[in-house]
Motif scaffolding. Sequence first.
Motif, PDB file in Angstrom:
ATOM      1  N   ALA A 636     -21.274   2.248 -74.373  1.00 29.08           N
ATOM      2  CA  ALA A 636     -20.173   1.300 -74.492  1.00 29.08           C
ATOM      3  C   ALA A 636     -19.260   1.437 -73.283  1.00 29.08           C
ATOM      4  N   LEU A 637     -18.909   0.288 -72.681  1.00 28.60           N
ATOM      5  CA  LEU A 637     -17.972   0.264 -71.560  1.00 28.60           C
ATOM      6  C   LEU A 637     -16.588  -0.101 -72.098  1.00 28.60           C
ATOM      7  N   LEU A 638     -15.625   0.696 -71.700  1.00 33.35           N
ATOM      8  CA  LEU A 638     -14.253   0.525 -72.190  1.00 33.35           C
ATOM      9  C   LEU A 638     -13.320   0.353 -71.002  1.00 33.35           C
ATOM     10  N   SER A 639     -12.554  -0.765 -70.968  1.00 36.46           N
ATOM     11  CA  SER A 639     -11.627  -0.973 -69.849  1.00 36.46           C
ATOM     12  C   SER A 639     -10.467   0.018 -69.929  1.00 36.46           C
ATOM     13  N   LYS A 640      -9.930   0.351 -68.783  1.00 34.74           N
ATOM     14  CA  LYS A 640      -8.836   1.330 -68.722  1.00 34.74           C
ATOM     15  C   LYS A 640      -7.604   0.820 -69.471  1.00 34.74           C
ATOM     16  N   LYS A 641      -7.386  -0.503 -69.453  1.00 39.47           N
ATOM     17  CA  LYS A 641      -6.239  -1.075 -70.151  1.00 39.47           C
ATOM     18  C   LYS A 641      -6.511  -1.270 -71.633  1.00 39.47           C
ATOM     19  N   GLY A 642      -7.767  -1.127 -72.055  1.00 40.17           N
ATOM     20  CA  GLY A 642      -8.106  -1.271 -73.465  1.00 40.17           C
ATOM     21  C   GLY A 642      -8.170  -2.705 -73.934  1.00 40.17           C
ATOM     22  N   ASP A 643      -8.264  -3.684 -73.016  1.00 41.71           N
ATOM     23  CA  ASP A 643      -8.252  -5.082 -73.438  1.00 41.71           C
ATOM     24  C   ASP A 643      -9.655  -5.621 -73.725  1.00 41.71           C
ATOM     25  N   PHE A 644     -10.727  -4.831 -73.443  1.00 42.52           N
ATOM     26  CA  PHE A 644     -12.062  -5.275 -73.861  1.00 42.52           C
ATOM     27  C   PHE A 644     -12.991  -4.076 -73.973  1.00 42.52           C
ATOM     28  N   ILE A 645     -14.014  -4.246 -74.858  1.00 34.50           N
ATOM     29  CA  ILE A 645     -15.067  -3.251 -75.066  1.00 34.50           C
ATOM     30  C   ILE A 645     -16.407  -3.991 -74.944  1.00 34.50           C
ATOM     31  N   GLN A 646     -17.319  -3.468 -74.099  1.00 31.19           N
ATOM     32  CA  GLN A 646     -18.607  -4.142 -73.857  1.00 31.19           C
ATOM     33  C   GLN A 646     -19.750  -3.209 -74.231  1.00 31.19           C
ATOM     34  N   ARG A 647     -20.668  -3.749 -75.054  1.00 31.49           N
ATOM     35  CA  ARG A 647     -21.898  -3.051 -75.392  1.00 31.49           C
ATOM     36  C   ARG A 647     -23.076  -3.882 -74.907  1.00 31.49           C
ATOM     37  N   LEU A 648     -24.273  -3.418 -75.232  1.00 34.01           N
ATOM     38  CA  LEU A 648     -25.465  -4.105 -74.703  1.00 34.01           C
ATOM     39  C   LEU A 648     -25.554  -5.532 -75.232  1.00 34.01           C
ATOM     40  N   TYR A 649     -25.287  -5.685 -76.523  1.00 34.00           N
ATOM     41  CA  TYR A 649     -25.448  -7.007 -77.114  1.00 34.00           C
ATOM     42  C   TYR A 649     -24.132  -7.592 -77.639  1.00 34.00           C
ATOM     43  N   ALA A 650     -23.023  -6.967 -77.318  1.00 29.39           N
ATOM     44  CA  ALA A 650     -21.750  -7.471 -77.863  1.00 29.39           C
ATOM     45  C   ALA A 650     -20.610  -7.147 -76.895  1.00 29.39           C
ATOM     46  N   ILE A 651     -19.560  -7.923 -76.989  1.00 31.32           N
ATOM     47  CA  ILE A 651     -18.347  -7.699 -76.195  1.00 31.32           C
ATOM     48  C   ILE A 651     -17.152  -8.145 -77.040  1.00 31.32           C
ATOM     49  N   SER A 652     -16.082  -7.403 -76.984  1.00 29.98           N
ATOM     50  CA  SER A 652     -14.861  -7.728 -77.724  1.00 29.98           C
ATOM     51  C   SER A 652     -13.655  -7.450 -76.841  1.00 29.98           C
TER      52      SER A 652
END
Length: 671
Positions: A636-652
Amino acid sequence: MRLSNLEIKGFKSFAEQTLINFNEDVIGIVGPNGCGKSNIVDAIRWVLGEQKSKELRLDKMQSIIFNGSKKRRPSGMAEVSLTFENSKNILPTEFGSVKVTRTLFRSGESEYKINGVQCRLKDITNLFLDTGIGSNSYAIIALNMVDDLLTDRENSRRKLFEQAAGISKYKKRKQQTISKLKGTTGDLERVDDLLHEIQGNLKRLEKEAKRAKKYLEIKKEYKNLSLELAVFQLSNYTERYKTLNGKLKIEEDNYRAIETEVHQKEAVLEQSKKANIEKERKLGEEQRKLNGIVGNIRGKENDKQLARQKIEYIQQRKQTLQTNIQEHQDRLAHNQEELEYYRGEINLEKDIEETLETQLMNAKIDLDEIRGKHHTVKKELDDYIREQRVIDTAIFGLEKKQAINTTKTDNLTREIERSEVEIEKRQAEVTTIQQQILDNQKQQNTQKTLIDELEKEEVELQENIETAQNRIETLKDDRNDVNRKLDSARNEYNLTKSLVESLEGFPESIKFLSKSKNWQTQAPLLSDLIYCHEDYRVAIETYLEPFLNYYVVKNKQEALEAIALLSHAKKGKANFFLLDAFENQTFPQAALMDNTIRALEVIEVDEVYHQLCANLLSNVLIIEEKTVITPPENVALLSKKGDFIQRLYAISGGSVGPFAGKRIGRKKNLE
C-alpha cells in the motif's frame, strides 16, 4: 446603552459627594499617582456587585468606607451610583434611564437599589447579564488584568473569549441549574431518609397503638371497679355523717355556753380598761416629764462632749506651744551666744571710744583755748567744715566712680584675656583651615582627574546601555515569540489533555472500559501505543484509522472479560488485538520504491508491541509526493499528507480534516 454619570460618596478617598459625567464619546481621567484614578475603577466594579475585597485591593470590605483624616471625621457609609441611558432598550426594563446604587454601612449592612427601589444583588446581576457588563467583565480592565491576559493566568483569555462570544451567561445559567439539581438531589436523599425513618417509626407506632388499646381496656375495668368502691364507701360515709352530726350538736351547745361566759368576762375587762385609762393618762404625763429630763441629760452630755473636745484642742495647742517654746529657747540660747560675742566686740569698741573720748577731751580743751583766743576761727572753721563736707561728698562721688571704673576695668581686662584666648583659638583654626584648603585643592585636582575618567566611562556606559537596550528589545521580541509559542503549546497541551481525559472521538464502549474498575486488565488502545513525528502523524493515523479503537490485550482471556462487562452493561462492542497471537511470527517488509520510505521507520513503539505494528505496517510505504504509481501486490502506498491511499486494485483519498493527526499517540505526545 450608554454610561451617563458616576456618583461617589464616602468610598475610599472620596469623602465628599463626587459626580463624574460621561457626556462625550471619549472620556479620560488623568492625574498624578495617588489621586484616586484606580478608586474610580474600583467604585464601578463594586457597584456592579464585586464581592471579593482582594479584587478591590482591600483586606476586608468595610475598608472601602472613608476612614477619616486629621481634619475630617470618618464616614458612616460608602455609596456609589451608576446611571445608564437605556434608549435602545438593551437592558430588560421599561425605564429610559437606569440608576444602580450600592450602599455599605460601617455596621456591615448593605443595600442594593435600582432607580431608588431596594432590590437584591441577583437582580442587578440578571439586569446586566446579557450586556457584557459586570463586576468581573472585561469591559472594566484593572491594572493587573492585562498581564493576566498575556500570561493566560487562570484561563483569563478563555473567559474573555467566552464573554465576547456571549457564552458566559449560559455557563452561569448552567452552573445555577447544576446547583439546583444538586439541591434537588439532596432533597430527594433527605426524603428517602425521612421515608426510611417513617417506616421504622410505623412499627414502633403499631406497638404503641396496641399498648394504648390495652390501656383503654384496663382503664374501663378500673372505672367500673372505682364506681363499685365509691358506692361501698358512700354507705360508710352516711353512717359516719349521722354520728358526727350528733356530736356536732353537742359541741354547739358547749360553744354557746362558753360564748356567754366570754361575754361576761369581756364586760369585766371593759370596766378594768376604763379604770386603767386614768392611770395611762398620768403615766403619759410622767413619761413627758421623763422625756424632758432625758433631753436635758442629752444636752448636758453634748455640752460635756464639746467641753472634752475643747480640752483636747487646748492640750494639742499646749503641746504645740511647748514645742514652739522649746524652739524659741534654742534660738534664745543661740542669741545669747551671739550676744556674748557682740558684748566682747562692744568692749573693744568701748576701749576705742574711751581713747577717742580722751582725745576728744583734749581736743575740747584745745578748742576752748582756741575759742577763747580766736572767736573768728570758729567762723572760718565752720566754713572749712562746710567746704570739707562738700569735698567729702565730691570724694565719695569720685570714689564711687572709681569703684565703677575699677569694676569696668576688671571686666574689660577679663574680656581682653578671653579675646586673646579666642584670638589664639581662631589663629589655630585659621591655620587648620588653610591646611584643609590646601588638602582640598589637592583632592579637587584628584577629583577632577577622576571626573574626567568617569565622564569617559559614562560615555562608554551610555554606548553599552544603548547596545544593551537594543539587545533587550531584540530579546523582548524573542520572548514574545517564545511566549506565543508557549501559549500555543499550552493550549495544545490543554486540548490534548482534555481529549485524553474525555476520550474524545472514541465510542461509548471504549469510554466505559477505560473507566471501569471491574476490568482488571486496563489494556492500552492502539492509538496510545504508537508515536511518530508530526510530519507523518496524519498519514499514519489515516491508514490506521479503522484500528485506532482496538484494545491491545495479552491474551484471549482478557478480551473475553471485557466483552462480558460490555454485554452485562449493554455499552456496545469493542475490538481487541491479542499479543500472544503475534509471537514467533515474521512479517516481511515491502521493497522500497523511488521517493518512498517504510512506515515502520517513522513510528516509535515499545518492543513488546513491535510485532503488532509490523503486522499492520510492514507492507506500507510512504511516498513524498502525490504521484500515481502502480504498487506491487500486497503493498500500500500512503501519501505523506495522508490525503490518499493506493493499493494494487484500489485507491482512496480526499481532503484532510483540521483535527486529523490528533488521535494517534495522544498520551505520548502529552508526555
